[in-house]
Scaffold this active site. Sequence first.
Site, PDB file in Angstrom:
ATOM      1  N   HIS A  75       0.852  -1.197   0.000  1.00  0.00           N
ATOM      2  CA  HIS A  75       0.000   0.000   0.000  1.00  0.00           C
ATOM      3  C   HIS A  75       0.878   1.234   0.000  1.00  0.00           C
ATOM      4  CE1 HIS A  75       0.637  -1.457   4.119  1.00  0.00           C
ATOM      5  NE2 HIS A  75       0.677  -0.180   4.503  1.00  0.00           N
ATOM      6  N   HIS A 124       0.928   5.086   1.248  1.00  0.00           N
ATOM      7  CA  HIS A 124       0.290   6.100   2.093  1.00  0.00           C
ATOM      8  C   HIS A 124       0.362   7.439   1.368  1.00  0.00           C
ATOM      9  CE1 HIS A 124       0.406   3.897   6.089  1.00  0.00           C
ATOM     10  NE2 HIS A 124       1.339   3.227   5.439  1.00  0.00           N
TER      11      HIS A 124
END
Length: 113
Positions: free
Chosen positions: A99, A101
């Site tokens: 992922h 951020h």
Amino acid sequence: MAKTLFQRIADGEIPAKLVHQDDRCVAFHDIAPQAPVHILVVPRAPVARIAEATPAHAELVGHLLLVAARVAADQGLRDGFRLVVNNGRHGGETVPHLHVHLLGGRPLGWPPG
Ligand code: 5GP
């Protein structure tokens, strides 16, 4: 193999505040925001972390960054923002699903902690 938390969010099995979705990724607000805007851009494919990505993921990884920049613009982050990818224990990774951020909405210190 059991789905990761982020796969379950991407599949709509766990609710999240989505701000973007397409055939390759989803983006949603972090549950514990570290800045006024804190969004996670998550691939639908179950890549554990950037260190596990292969050349076959190059286009996907580029897509995640471009989506993050587009979401930053959508969120009105005209004064700047930061993209972070935590990897492994020393990197601060807590969810083993790749992922990006997206952090913004205030000045961010450097170096990070
Ligand atoms: P990491 O520490 O692995 O780089 O980032 C994981 C992020 O996922 C953390 O910022 C954490 O707050 C966020 N997170 C953990 N569980 C959930 C959840 O159930 N929903 C959402 N939206 N974010 C989560």
